[in-house]
Design a protein around this motif. Structure first.
Motif, PDB file in Angstrom:
ATOM      1  N   ALA A  23       9.367   0.642  -0.773  1.00 15.62           N
ATOM      2  CA  ALA A  23       8.456   0.542  -1.914  1.00 15.62           C
ATOM      3  C   ALA A  23       8.286   1.947  -2.480  1.00 15.62           C
ATOM      4  O   ALA A  23       8.318   2.930  -1.734  1.00 15.62           O
ATOM      5  CB  ALA A  23       7.111  -0.028  -1.494  1.00 15.62           C
ATOM      6  N   VAL A  24       8.088   2.048  -3.790  1.00 14.11           N
ATOM      7  CA  VAL A  24       7.987   3.384  -4.382  1.00 14.11           C
ATOM      8  C   VAL A  24       6.563   3.928  -4.366  1.00 14.11           C
ATOM      9  O   VAL A  24       6.359   5.128  -4.544  1.00 14.11           O
ATOM     10  CB  VAL A  24       8.553   3.427  -5.822  1.00 14.11           C
ATOM     11  N   THR A  25       5.550   3.070  -4.151  1.00  8.77           N
ATOM     12  CA  THR A  25       4.167   3.532  -4.079  1.00  8.77           C
ATOM     13  C   THR A  25       3.443   2.790  -2.970  1.00  8.77           C
ATOM     14  O   THR A  25       3.839   1.699  -2.551  1.00  8.77           O
ATOM     15  CB  THR A  25       3.401   3.298  -5.395  1.00  8.77           C
ATOM     16  N   GLU A  26       2.342   3.360  -2.509  1.00  4.98           N
ATOM     17  CA  GLU A  26       1.526   2.699  -1.499  1.00  4.98           C
ATOM     18  C   GLU A  26       0.900   1.403  -2.028  1.00  4.98           C
ATOM     19  O   GLU A  26       0.864   0.398  -1.303  1.00  4.98           O
ATOM     20  CB  GLU A  26       0.439   3.645  -0.997  1.00  4.98           C
ATOM     21  N   PRO A  27       0.407   1.344  -3.281  1.00  5.01           N
ATOM     22  CA  PRO A  27      -0.075   0.041  -3.788  1.00  5.01           C
ATOM     23  C   PRO A  27       1.004  -1.039  -3.777  1.00  5.01           C
ATOM     24  O   PRO A  27       0.724  -2.202  -3.475  1.00  5.01           O
ATOM     25  CB  PRO A  27      -0.520   0.374  -5.218  1.00  5.01           C
ATOM     26  N   ASP A  28       2.250  -0.666  -4.083  1.00  2.60           N
ATOM     27  CA  ASP A  28       3.348  -1.636  -4.016  1.00  2.60           C
ATOM     28  C   ASP A  28       3.551  -2.094  -2.573  1.00  2.60           C
ATOM     29  O   ASP A  28       3.778  -3.281  -2.309  1.00  2.60           O
ATOM     30  CB  ASP A  28       4.637  -1.017  -4.545  1.00  2.60           C
ATOM     31  N   ARG A  29       3.483  -1.169  -1.643  1.00  3.45           N
ATOM     32  CA  ARG A  29       3.634  -1.527  -0.227  1.00  3.45           C
ATOM     33  C   ARG A  29       2.537  -2.498   0.203  1.00  3.45           C
ATOM     34  O   ARG A  29       2.806  -3.491   0.896  1.00  3.45           O
ATOM     35  CB  ARG A  29       3.586  -0.258   0.629  1.00  3.45           C
ATOM     36  N   ASP A  46       9.590  -3.659   8.501  1.00  3.11           N
ATOM     37  CA  ASP A  46       8.994  -2.353   8.226  1.00  3.11           C
ATOM     38  C   ASP A  46       9.090  -2.066   6.726  1.00  3.11           C
ATOM     39  O   ASP A  46      10.171  -2.166   6.138  1.00  3.11           O
ATOM     40  CB  ASP A  46       9.726  -1.258   8.994  1.00  3.11           C
ATOM     41  N   ILE A  47       7.963  -1.733   6.122  1.00  5.64           N
ATOM     42  CA  ILE A  47       7.929  -1.411   4.694  1.00  5.64           C
ATOM     43  C   ILE A  47       7.577   0.062   4.549  1.00  5.64           C
ATOM     44  O   ILE A  47       6.504   0.496   4.972  1.00  5.64           O
ATOM     45  CB  ILE A  47       6.925  -2.302   3.938  1.00  5.64           C
ATOM     46  N   HIS A  48       8.474   0.829   3.990  1.00  8.12           N
ATOM     47  CA  HIS A  48       8.330   2.271   3.881  1.00  8.12           C
ATOM     48  C   HIS A  48       8.080   2.657   2.422  1.00  8.12           C
ATOM     49  O   HIS A  48       8.642   2.059   1.512  1.00  8.12           O
ATOM     50  CB  HIS A  48       9.597   2.983   4.346  1.00  8.12           C
ATOM     51  N   VAL A  49       7.258   3.666   2.219  1.00  9.24           N
ATOM     52  CA  VAL A  49       7.064   4.217   0.880  1.00  9.24           C
ATOM     53  C   VAL A  49       8.028   5.379   0.682  1.00  9.24           C
ATOM     54  O   VAL A  49       7.967   6.391   1.390  1.00  9.24           O
ATOM     55  CB  VAL A  49       5.612   4.693   0.674  1.00  9.24           C
ATOM     56  N   GLY A 155       2.731  -1.186 -13.246  1.00 13.70           N
ATOM     57  CA  GLY A 155       2.769  -0.808 -11.841  1.00 13.70           C
ATOM     58  C   GLY A 155       3.886   0.167 -11.580  1.00 13.70           C
ATOM     59  O   GLY A 155       4.591   0.607 -12.488  1.00 13.70           O
ATOM     60  N   GLY A 156       4.073   0.517 -10.308  1.00 15.20           N
ATOM     61  CA  GLY A 156       5.116   1.461  -9.945  1.00 15.20           C
ATOM     62  C   GLY A 156       4.735   2.887 -10.274  1.00 15.20           C
ATOM     63  O   GLY A 156       3.557   3.232 -10.367  1.00 15.20           O
ATOM     64  N   MET A 157       5.741   3.734 -10.448  1.00 11.55           N
ATOM     65  CA  MET A 157       5.531   5.148 -10.751  1.00 11.55           C
ATOM     66  C   MET A 157       5.994   5.468 -12.162  1.00 11.55           C
ATOM     67  O   MET A 157       6.977   4.896 -12.632  1.00 11.55           O
ATOM     68  CB  MET A 157       6.302   6.029  -9.762  1.00 11.55           C
ATOM     69  N   VAL A 176      -4.451   4.733 -14.121  1.00 10.91           N
ATOM     70  CA  VAL A 176      -3.298   3.849 -13.945  1.00 10.91           C
ATOM     71  C   VAL A 176      -2.000   4.636 -14.057  1.00 10.91           C
ATOM     72  O   VAL A 176      -1.054   4.429 -13.289  1.00 10.91           O
ATOM     73  CB  VAL A 176      -3.324   2.701 -14.978  1.00 10.91           C
ATOM     74  N   GLY A 177      -1.932   5.558 -15.000  1.00 12.30           N
ATOM     75  CA  GLY A 177      -0.726   6.348 -15.182  1.00 12.30           C
ATOM     76  C   GLY A 177      -0.379   7.179 -13.961  1.00 12.30           C
ATOM     77  O   GLY A 177       0.798   7.371 -13.635  1.00 12.30           O
ATOM     78  N   LEU A 178      -1.389   7.672 -13.257  1.00 11.25           N
ATOM     79  CA  LEU A 178      -1.163   8.542 -12.106  1.00 11.25           C
ATOM     80  C   LEU A 178      -0.926   7.755 -10.823  1.00 11.25           C
ATOM     81  O   LEU A 178      -0.567   8.350  -9.801  1.00 11.25           O
ATOM     82  CB  LEU A 178      -2.351   9.490 -11.925  1.00 11.25           C
ATOM     83  N   GLU A 179      -1.083   6.448 -10.885  1.00 11.59           N
ATOM     84  CA  GLU A 179      -0.952   5.627  -9.675  1.00 11.59           C
ATOM     85  C   GLU A 179       0.391   5.871  -8.994  1.00 11.59           C
ATOM     86  O   GLU A 179       1.441   5.855  -9.618  1.00 11.59           O
ATOM     87  CB  GLU A 179      -1.080   4.152 -10.044  1.00 11.59           C
ATOM     88  N   GLY A 180       0.341   6.106  -7.693  1.00  9.91           N
ATOM     89  CA  GLY A 180       1.550   6.306  -6.916  1.00  9.91           C
ATOM     90  C   GLY A 180       2.048   7.733  -6.870  1.00  9.91           C
ATOM     91  O   GLY A 180       3.020   8.033  -6.160  1.00  9.91           O
TER      92      GLY A 180
END
Length: 242
Positions: A23-29, A46-49, A155-157, A176-180
């Motif tokens: 996953a590219v961000t912790e919220p996505d994970r 296992d889900i890795h950021v 979502g995402g980065m 929201v823009g800075l998320e991840g």
């Protein structure tokens, strides 16, 4: 609603087929973990950021023109969240900036600009410029004091924020823009979510070259330390060795 639930169940069952998921961000994970938990099969890959990376060797610091009052923003403009955020800035934020900073201008870069963006540029060509797609961002970055990334949904980065950091461009964005992205507000980036607050941060930044330079240098260091592709690939190596 039943279609959305069906898709979610299918996605969760698909996740269960793999040993490792990126996953590219912790919220996505967290969203992926929630989907697996709701399915309740007990299978837990296992889900890795592993964040998106940029090439800080290729993206060198921009030599911005001293005293510029230009604000640049960019994105794929047929993507609704990008168009929505820039439209919000153009209509609700930028007029406040113009009122406080005579001579301020806005450059909007991106493929497939909506008709209302073009109309705004036609109505006020001294203040608003819409370029469409450009093959090289560098000349536009050099003419600007800062970049705004006014994202309100999605979502995402935001890769354009990472690229701006690598280019040593001061950035104002939203929560929201800075998320991840692990950037510190006030240190590497400025963050605001209402039209009045966003305008205030842009106004203070466009009028403060010292703050521009501080954010630019801090953002560049963050990109080199945390988001350069050579750093990110080390995380991938650790996963493949498992």
């Amino acid at each position: 609603a039943w279609e959305a639930r069906l898709v979610k169940r299918y996605e969760a069952s698909l996740l269960e087929r793999f040993d490792h998921i990126l996953a590219v961000t912790e919220p996505d994970r967290q969203a992926l973990l929630a989907a697996l938990s709701e399915r309740g099969s007990g299978v837990q890959p296992d889900i890795h950021v592993v964040p998106i990376a940029v090439d800080t060797g290729e993206l060198q610091p921009t030599r911005r023109a001293p005293g510029s009052l230009n604000i640049v923003t960019l994105g794929t403009l047929h993507y609704p969240p990008n168009a929505d955020g820039i439209r919000w800035f153009l209509n609700e934020v930028f007029p406040q900036v113009q009122a406080a900073v005579p001579g301020a201008s806005l450059t909007i870069i991106g493929k497939n600009p909506p008709a209302d963006f073009l109309q705004a540029a036609q109505a006020n060509p001294q203040a608003v410029r819409v370029t469409g797609y450009v093959p090289d961002l560098t000349p536009y970055m050099e003419q600007a004091a800062l970049m705004v990334v006014p994202v309100r949904a999605g979502g995402g980065m935001r890769v354009r924020i990472l690229e701006a950091f690598a280019r040593a461009m001061p950035v104002v964005t939203t929560t929201v823009g800075l998320e991840g992205i692990d950037a510190r507000p006030e240190e590497e980036v400025l963050v605001a979510d209402t039209p009045a607050n966003f305008a205030r941060r842009v106004i203070e930044l466009v009028q403060d070259p010292a703050q521009q330079e501080r954010l630019a240098q801090n953002g560049r260091r963050l990109a080199e330390r945390c988001y350069d592709w050579q750093v990110i690939l080390k995380k991938m190596d650790a996963i493949f060795r498992v």
